[in-house]
Write a protein that holds these residues in place. Structure first.
Motif, PDB file in Angstrom:
ATOM      1  N   LYS A  61     -15.674  -3.921   2.099  1.00 40.04           N
ATOM      2  CA  LYS A  61     -14.538  -3.166   1.590  1.00 40.04           C
ATOM      3  C   LYS A  61     -13.839  -2.374   2.678  1.00 40.04           C
ATOM      4  O   LYS A  61     -12.798  -1.807   2.451  1.00 40.04           O
ATOM      5  N   ASN A  62     -14.459  -2.304   3.814  1.00 37.92           N
ATOM      6  CA  ASN A  62     -14.045  -1.240   4.724  1.00 37.92           C
ATOM      7  C   ASN A  62     -13.338  -1.695   5.991  1.00 37.92           C
ATOM      8  O   ASN A  62     -13.250  -0.972   6.951  1.00 37.92           O
ATOM      9  N   LEU A 115      -8.752  -2.097  -6.202  1.00 37.39           N
ATOM     10  CA  LEU A 115     -10.163  -2.404  -6.427  1.00 37.39           C
ATOM     11  C   LEU A 115     -10.400  -3.152  -7.722  1.00 37.39           C
ATOM     12  O   LEU A 115     -11.417  -3.796  -7.901  1.00 37.39           O
ATOM     13  N   ARG A 150       0.838  -1.203   0.000  1.00 32.96           N
ATOM     14  CA  ARG A 150       0.000   0.000   0.000  1.00 32.96           C
ATOM     15  C   ARG A 150       0.873   1.252   0.000  1.00 32.96           C
ATOM     16  O   ARG A 150       0.588   2.210  -0.717  1.00 32.96           O
ATOM     17  N   ARG A 160     -11.529  -6.556  -7.434  1.00 31.15           N
ATOM     18  CA  ARG A 160     -12.700  -6.839  -6.610  1.00 31.15           C
ATOM     19  C   ARG A 160     -14.001  -6.668  -7.371  1.00 31.15           C
ATOM     20  O   ARG A 160     -15.074  -6.640  -6.780  1.00 31.15           O
ATOM     21  N   GLN A 203      -6.013  -4.926  -0.682  1.00 36.27           N
ATOM     22  CA  GLN A 203      -7.434  -4.584  -0.794  1.00 36.27           C
ATOM     23  C   GLN A 203      -7.669  -3.321  -1.593  1.00 36.27           C
ATOM     24  O   GLN A 203      -8.736  -3.135  -2.142  1.00 36.27           O
ATOM     25  N   ASN A 204      -6.689  -2.430  -1.566  1.00 33.01           N
ATOM     26  CA  ASN A 204      -6.897  -1.157  -2.252  1.00 33.01           C
ATOM     27  C   ASN A 204      -6.918  -1.294  -3.768  1.00 33.01           C
ATOM     28  O   ASN A 204      -7.333  -0.382  -4.451  1.00 33.01           O
ATOM     29  N   GLN A 218     -10.908   5.741  -1.819  1.00 30.65           N
ATOM     30  CA  GLN A 218      -9.844   6.094  -2.761  1.00 30.65           C
ATOM     31  C   GLN A 218     -10.346   6.248  -4.201  1.00 30.65           C
ATOM     32  O   GLN A 218      -9.896   7.109  -4.943  1.00 30.65           O
ATOM     33  N   SER A 271     -10.349   2.406   3.415  1.00 28.68           N
ATOM     34  CA  SER A 271      -9.857   3.455   2.528  1.00 28.68           C
ATOM     35  C   SER A 271     -10.065   3.165   1.045  1.00 28.68           C
ATOM     36  O   SER A 271     -10.094   4.069   0.237  1.00 28.68           O
ATOM     37  N   ALA A 272     -10.241   1.874   0.717  1.00 29.74           N
ATOM     38  CA  ALA A 272     -10.209   1.536  -0.706  1.00 29.74           C
ATOM     39  C   ALA A 272     -11.338   2.182  -1.498  1.00 29.74           C
ATOM     40  O   ALA A 272     -11.112   2.800  -2.533  1.00 29.74           O
ATOM     41  N   TRP A 273     -12.555   2.048  -0.967  1.00 29.11           N
ATOM     42  CA  TRP A 273     -13.686   2.612  -1.702  1.00 29.11           C
ATOM     43  C   TRP A 273     -13.555   4.120  -1.778  1.00 29.11           C
ATOM     44  O   TRP A 273     -13.807   4.744  -2.801  1.00 29.11           O
TER      45      TRP A 273
END
Lengths: 1146, 363
Positions: free
Chosen positions: A1024-1025, A1055, A375, A1058, A1052-1053, B98, B94-96
């Motif tokens: 997601k959180n 996306l 990350r 996903r 996870q970041n 972002q 943070s992903a969403w």
């Protein structure tokens, strides 16, 4: 007294004369008996008759009609004889017969008064038989007296039937052979041989087509029906260790697809012949006549049989409730003529099998470290995870030294137990049954337990020859299981959190003294949306009391107005009351990242109580008239009826909470898990609702056959329902079905085909209704919300806005359903085979059309098609008296297609794997819609050489999933999605093998399905959180060029990885050893024990499942639009269950 | 005996017959056991227009317009994308966030989809009200005000859309058939023209003030101020200035003396409030009349206490650093996770009632 007796006999004569000729002899006998007392002189009756060119048979019938003479002859003997002319006036019988029988080789002799025996090939003097009056009793092999058994003289059409107690009287030649036949039993022939008293035992027929099946508002022999009804006997259900009887039907019935749930007592996902709607797809459950939404409260041991109705011919009679199929439950009644006490008990042990594989502590630490670094590599400011890993600003990961298997931590070996006692008593007038049952069913998650106590009572009193009254009562008390979501939490919880507790001397959260407390650890900051699964479970499981009482009762009056006409009125009531009380306790956790002295903190600092009272009431009244008549070769059963239902649901819920920590604490004592206890501060009513609906319906059905060879079934129902429309005339909708069948095996041209014993072709079509309206209790009265009220300062101006608009022509969804098929027996009826093709088209789906810019409109729009084949077969082989083998199986194919939906079910294309399902025109319902994964970008060069990936914002990096550019536009975007899976299987199947050797029974059931896909949501991006534990397969994730081309980089970041894609698709096919059981029956136990028979059994359910997915099991229930999604929930964690059972009859 | 039987039989047969002939219609007439539109008076026009005030805030029931105007989707579009907000409190979350921060969301994403849909549903509600006025030819003064209110709200919604998406479909009529709503995008300029027209009408026909019971209802000054904002987005400085001056010169508004109070219940509809979507009616109303905005961006607590919301929309370090030392506005703007500012459970925003606000004036 005598006078009364005579009166009733003569009344029956009047009736009997209208009945088929088979009864004539009886009539003669009865008449004879009466007239002996009443009058004399019928012996020399004169006959006047004129018939030209007539068969002898018909002449004899004509004489019977005109006189008191009754003929006993075989049809074979008069067949093919020359036709005769008769023209006599006031002739005696010998005058007529001598003429008619001249040159036929047939002789006759008048026995007694009016009974005339005809015989071929002998002269009259050789007819030496004399008349004998035979009385007797017919009972079943289980000792039950059989009423309505036909008793006839072999080779003739004369005979009688047994009365309610199985008794009969008949006058016959003393050398006659009597044939006893009854629906559902194998026929028996008994030679009279001069005996005046006979005891006859009939054995139940094992032929499928001879079974009596329960149909809507009546019963019928399967042979007489044109549809597809599958009967499952109660013992099949009772012998399995499932607290919900429906679970035991899995793989037993063609066309019935059951997806089980592991939550004790819960209702499985049931679909009959596919998914027919976008709304409710639940079949109607009819429990001893009462329409219900479920059969959860029925004690499996008290079920006599379950009938599964699938075709239009059987379902149209249920009107608006028929489209999704019907499951008819008949509970046990006392059998005639015996006292029977039955005790059975079983005990089982459950274990989790096929546990999903997650990272252990060390794997997690290394994966998390990788992700945290990755990350930061992507974005230096995104360093919060790395700070945790590296313990920046205080202890982070180092404070969590655990290596926990959380699934193991929250699960256990669970128990199952079921015990029942039933008493049957019956006398001539009365039949009584009582059953008591207690069962408990533990969940695999600790403390989860379902308890059920049931009582079944029923009684039928025969008031007199015409009247019967009776009642049924089923009462149940269920303690519903606590569901903490612990298994879901366990999958998410980080393995670095220790399971153990640590002792702290600290203040009691309830404010009384300090003491030593064993506290659980909190979750790390990177997972602060979760709590410690064990803490939640252990502190809360006994803080909930959830009890449901249900009382179902019905009473009926049954009147045989004439021999052919029956009228029955039944009144039903079904009351259910559920009380749920929950308490929010105070407890502390410790935070290992804090200095030792300040680790303890209050997880919950305010107590609260919630109380829910939920009532449902349902009333129903049925008035049904049934007319059964045989006219020559025409058999007719006509039924007409009227019914109304009333249903009401209401719920009252409230909460009591504490306002300030430490003040006015509600004590942790079940005594105070109520709203009004004097404790607590704030009481509030939780918004709930109440609703009621009514229906009024008329219905009718005609079952007709000619010569039991050509069958016709027709049914009709008109339903008025309070809900569907405001306009009275639009409240009504009509449904119908028409079916025909042809028993080819009865045709003469089939008599040469020896290996086929039975063959019937059948077809039916009809219109069914589906009772669903997007969950709206009052579809024509949109709910209004005042949430749009205008607020100006503290002034509230109520504004009411309807939540949706409705179509004034709204009507129930309809299903055009049809089937064609055949049923066959072959090879001495050792083989039974049935096949059917079904086609169903649902029209006028009720949907909430939601075009952009206007309120949604509730209207009829859209259609769905379901089609497929069903096959059922069985083979029974008797090797010897001691050894027999039965092999049976069924297979059903499914093909579902949405023919029209104005808008796709998901208007926006999902960017999340949590919602990969979709329903839209041209595709199967609930299909998975997504991208096609095509490996992993191994390097930046690879990315540059590939089409631009814009999924979920794009920005791909090496290690991310590469998707196929399906439309070859050089860009990977939402237009590159396609159907990537279908949750509906191509086919489901089950087969069963049963081997009997002496007193041993060995049974094995297999179940499976093929061709469906599962979408695996857990582990990838269900949430997601927050940081969740990694699935074990993440250890194979991409880390450097070339080391993975399937599992993407763990971050996870990213996306892009996903979005719904084939990466989440798994094969849903499986094959399972569903049940394995071995039983031994002791029959000749010493008298002193008082035990008639004793059966001991051992069994195992879900012994082994061969599957292709990573989840607990391959079974994922859901709704009409969305199922087959693996969220890793407790419902899919189906246990393996070992059981031991004992069944004793006294 | 026979007679008796016949009587009973007759009675049994009679039950359904009686139900059929006399009771059927009544038996089937079941009205909801809760409120319906039949049970309340819904004003033809005014009721609908007042409903707009609630709808814009409503995240609780259909049609959930509030989700597009103040829930997470709104925060995502108007907060995450800005330079002032960054990661949310939960590092895992943070992903969403972002995707919005990096402008990577697609039209089909949950947030963007809701934002779009709910704005158009709201525009639909405005158009419905305007259609009622037009078809009934309402020209009385009260109706003219209602029309002006509906036009203001329509402009409000379009302004959100145009500044977020640029070109968007122009729906300025009542959609009677679902297909009518399928319109191609109109150029942003055309949307701005609609906004200008609607706001100009609102400026002309809204009252300058309302009686006390309608405190906070739209005024001509609200329309002017909002119009000025819409002009600023197009660099029409002079026109914006003219409108602003009209508002200032009305002397109807003044700056609130204590800045932190603006964010408290007591600061609602204060002296500097020209246009406001109220966060709550009174305490204890729960989420019915409560703004989701406060909930979703309230500071996220660690372990129980000082847990004021979901912690979305965390300010950036640069925003934090931009405050001069001692600027009291900072304490009221930026709250810190796990660091209660004392006083009450809901935060005191470092209030110091003893001292008058040191707030620098902005003029």
């Amino acid at each position: 007294m005598k006078k009364n007796g005579t009166g009733s006999v003569s009344q029956s004569i009047l009736i009997y004369q209208k009945v088929a000729r088979i009864m004539k002899l009886t009539v003669a006998m009865l008449l004879f008996a009466c007239l002996q007392v009443a009058a004399k002189g019928h012996g020399q009756e004169r006959i006047t008759l004129k018939m030209n060119d007539t068969e002898i048979r018909k002449v004899l019938f004509a004489i019977e009609k005109k006189s008191e003479y009754r003929f006993l002859f075989s049809e074979e003997s008069v067949k093919g004889k020359p036709k005769v002319n008769v023209d006599v006036t006031q002739a005696t019988l010998p005058e007529v017969l001598d003429r008619v029988l001249a040159n036929t080789g047939i002789s006759y002799k008048v026995l007694g008064t009016n009974l005339v025996v005809l015989k071929e090939g002998v002269n009259a003097d050789a007819i030496i038989s004399s008349e004998i009056r035979v009385t007797g009793k017919v009972s079943s092999s289980t000792g039950e007296a059989l009423a309505g058994v036909s008793v006839s003289v072999k080779g003739t059409r004369t005979g009688t039937t047994t009365d309610a107690n199985g008794n009969f009287t008949i006058s016959v030649p003393d050398d006659a052979v009597l044939v006893f036949t009854s629906v559902g039993y194998e026929s028996v022939e008994v030679a009279v041989a001069g005996k005046s008293s006979l005891t006859v035992t009939l054995k139940q027929s094992e032929k499928v087509q001879d079974a009596v099946v329960v149909i809507g508002y009546g019963t019928a022999t399967k042979r007489d029906l044109t549809g597809s009804i599958t009967k499952v006997k109660g013992d099949v259900i009772a012998s399995q260790p499932n607290s919900n009887p429906l679970s035991s039907l899995q793989s037993k019935v063609a066309g019935l697809n059951i997806i089980n749930s592991a939550i004790p007592g819960s209702t499985p996902d049931v679909r009959i012949r596919g998914t027919v709607s976008v709304g409710s797809i639940r079949p109607v459950y009819i429990i001893d006549g009462l329409f219900s939404d479920n059969m959860d409260f029925v004690n499996p041991s008290e079920i006599e049989s379950v009938e599964v109705l699938k075709d239009p011919s059987s379902l149209a009679i249920f009107g608006i409730k028929g489209a999704a199929g019907a499951i008819l439950v008949t509970t046990k009644r006392a059998k005639a003529g015996q006292l029977n006490i039955n005790f059975n008990t079983s005990y089982g042990s459950k274990a989790l099998v096929d546990k999903i594989q997650l990272a252990n502590g060390d794997q997690f630490r290394s994966l998390l470290t990788f992700e945290a670094n990755n990350r930061v590599a992507d974005d230096p400011s995104n360093n919060s995870l790395l700070s945790f890993v590296n313990n920046v600003g205080g202890p982070g990961m180092s404070a969590f030294p655990g290596n926990t298997d959380w699934i193991d931590a929250v699960t256990r070996k669970a128990k199952f137990s079921n015990t029942n006692l039933s008493i049957d008593g019956s006398s001539e007038r009365n039949r009584f049954h009582m059953g008591l049952g207690y069962s408990y069913d533990e969940g695999l998650v600790k403390h989860v337990r379902y308890d059920r106590l049931t009582i079944n009572l029923n009684d039928e009193l025969r008031v007199n020859k015409y009247w019967k009254i009776g009642f049924t009562l089923i009462g149940s008390k269920e303690n519903l299981p606590y569901n903490s979501g612990a298994l879901e939490n366990a999958r998410r919880a980080l393995p670095i959190i220790p399971t153990g507790t640590k002792t702290f001397r600290t203040q009691n959260p309830y404010g009384i003294d300090s003491a030593n407390f064993d506290l659980y650890s909190t979750t790390p900051i990177i997972q602060n949306s979760e709590t410690n699964p064990l803490a939640t479970l252990e502190y809360n499981w006994d803080k909930k009391v959830d009890t449901r009482y249900r009382v179902y009762g019905s009473g009926y009056v049954d009147i045989n107005i004439t021999k052919d006409l029956n009228f029955r009125s039944t009144w039903y009531g079904d009351l259910s009351f559920r009380e749920n009380r929950e308490y929010t306790p105070l407890y502390n956790l410790y935070d290992p990242t804090q200095p030792a002295a300040s680790q303890v903190f209050a997880k919950n600092s305010l107590t609260a109580v919630r109380q829910d009272l939920i009532n449902t009431k349902s009333f129903q009244q049925d008035y049904v008239a049934t007319y059964k008549k045989r006219i020559g070769e025409h058999n007719l059963t006509a039924m007409a009826g009227f019914t109304t239902t009333y249903f009401k649901y209401d719920q009252l819920s409230g909460s009591l909470s504490q306002k300030t920590p430490g003040v006015n604490i509600i004590p942790d004592d079940e005594r105070f898990y109520y709203l009004n206890t004097g404790f607590g501060d704030i009481k509030s009513i939780i918004p709930t609702n109440q609703n009621e609906y009514t229906t009024v319906s008329g219905f009718g059905r005609l079952l007709y056959n000619y010569k039991s060879k050509y069958f016709l079934n027709a049914s009709f129902r008109r339903d008025g329902s309070s809900q569907i429309n405001r306009d009275y005339s639009k409240k009504f909708q009509s449904f119908w079905a028409l079916g025909a069948a042809w028993e080819i095996s009865k045709e003469s041209f089939m008599s040469n085909v020896k290996f086929i014993n039975y063959l019937k072709l059948k077809a039916s079509t009809g219109l069914l209704g589906n009772f669903t309206a997007q969950g709206k209790a009052y579809p024509a009265y949109p709910t209004i919300s005042s949430s749009a009220s205008a607020v100006f300062g503290d002034n509230l101006i109520p504004v009411y806005v309807p939540d949706y608009l409705f179509d004034p022509n709204l009507h129930w969804e309809t299903v055009n359903s049809s089937e064609v098929g055949f049923e066959a027996d072959a090879f001495n009826s050792r083989l039974h085979f049935e096949a059917a093709y079904y086609y169903k088209k649902t029209k006028d789906l009720i949907v909430l059309l939601e075009p952009a810019g206007i309120l949604p409109t509730l209207t009829n729009n859209g259609s769905i098609e379901n089609k497929g084949m069903e096959f059922t077969g069985s083979w029974t082989q008797k090797f010897s008296k001691d050894l027999s083998l039965t092999v049976g199986g069924n297979l059903t194919t499914y093909k579902n297609k949405v023919l029209h939906l104005e808008y796709p079910a998901r208007k926006t294309i999902s960017s999340s794997e949590q919602t990969p399902d979709q329903a839209q025109t041209g595709f199967p319902i609930g299909f998975f819609y997504g991208l096609v994964a095509d490996g992993i970008y191994q390097s930046y060069a690879d990315i540059l050489a590939s089409p631009v990936n814009t999924i979920n914002g794009g920005g791909v990096k090496p290690g991310d999933l590469k998707y196929k550019d399906l439309n070859s536009d050089g860009k990977i975007d939402d237009n590159d999605r396609q159907m990537i899976g279908d949750p509906t299987p191509d086919f489901t199947y089950g087969f069963t093998t049963s081997l009997k050797y002496k007193s041993f029974d060995l049974g094995i059931d297999f179940a499976g399905c093929y061709g469906n896909e599962i979408y695996r949501v857990w582990g990838t991006s269900e949430q997601k959180n927050s940081v969740y534990n990694y699935p074990a397969y993440y250890t194979e994730g991409w880390t450097a060029a070339g080391n993975s081309n399937w599992v993407p980089i763990v971050n996870q970041n990213h996306l892009v990885n996903r979005a719904p894609s084939t990466y989440g698709i798994e094969d849903g096919s499986y094959f399972r050893i569903r049940n394995l059981s071995l039983a031994y029956t002791f029959v000749n136990l010493p008298k002193v024990t008082g035990i008639k028979n004793l059966r001991l059994s051992v069994g195992v359910q879900n012994l082994k499942t061969w599957k292709n997915n990573l989840g607990y099991s391959p079974e994922f229930a859901g709704g009409a639009l969305s199922y087959g999604l693996d969220f890793g929930g407790a419902g899919s964690a189906l246990p393996r269950i070992f059981t031991f059972g004992l069944n004793a009859n006294f | 005996m026979q007679q008796f039987k016949k009587m009973i039989m007759g009675a049994l047969l009679l039950v359904p017959v009686v139900t059929l002939t006399t009771g059927c219609k009544k038996f089937l007439d079941r009205k909801p056991l809760s409120i319906t539109t039949d049970d309340v008076k819904v004003g033809a026009l005014e009721g609908q227009v007042l409903g707009l005030y609630g709808a814009v805030r409503n995240s609780k029931d259909q049609p959930y317009c509030g989700d597009g105007f103040e829930n997470i989707p709104w925060v995502a579009m108007n907060g995450f994308r800005s330079d002032d907000a960054e990661n949310v409190a939960d590092p895992g979350a943070s992903a969403w966030h972002q995707t919005y921060d990096n402008f990577q969301y697609t039209k089909d994403d949950w947030g963007a989809g809701l934002y779009w849909d709910k704005h158009y549903v709201f525009i639909g509600l405005c158009n419905d009200a305007l259609d009622v006025a037009a078809t009934n030819n309402y020209t009385d003064p009260a109706s003219i005000v209602n029309i002006a209110e509906a036009k203001f709200w329509r402009a409000y919604s379009y302004f959100d859309l145009v500044r977020t998406f640029g070109d968007v479909p122009k729906i300025d009529f009542k959609i009677k058939n679902p297909a009518d709503g399928n319109k191609a995008k109109a150029p942003a300029a055309e949307i701005y023209a609609l906004i200008d027209a609607d706001l100009t009408y609102a400026e002309q026909h809204l009252p300058a003030q309302w009686e006390a019971k309608f405190k906070g209802r739209l005024t001509s000054y609200a329309a002017k101020t909002f119009h000025a904002k819409a002009l600023l987005y197009r660099q029409q400085w002079a026109n914006a200035l003219t409108l602003c001056k009209e508002v200032i010169n009305s002397t109807q508004y003044s700056l609130a003396p204590q800045y932190w109070k603006i964010f408290k219940k007591e600061g609602e509809l204060n002296s500097e409030s020209i246009f406001e979507i109220q966060a709550s009616k009174t305490a204890g109303d729960g989420d019915v009349y409560w703004s989701r905005l406060g909930q979703c961006q309230g500071v996220r607590g660690g372990s129980g206490a000082w847990d004021l919301g979901w912690g979305w929309n965390t300010p950036t370090a640069s925003l934090e650093a931009s405050y001069e030392a001692g600027d009291v506005r900072k304490d009221a703007t930026i709250l810190y996770s796990n660091q209660s500012d004392g006083v009450t459970n809901t935060g005191g925003y470092r209030q110091n009632p003893a001292q008058p606000d040191q707030r620098p004036l902005l003029e």
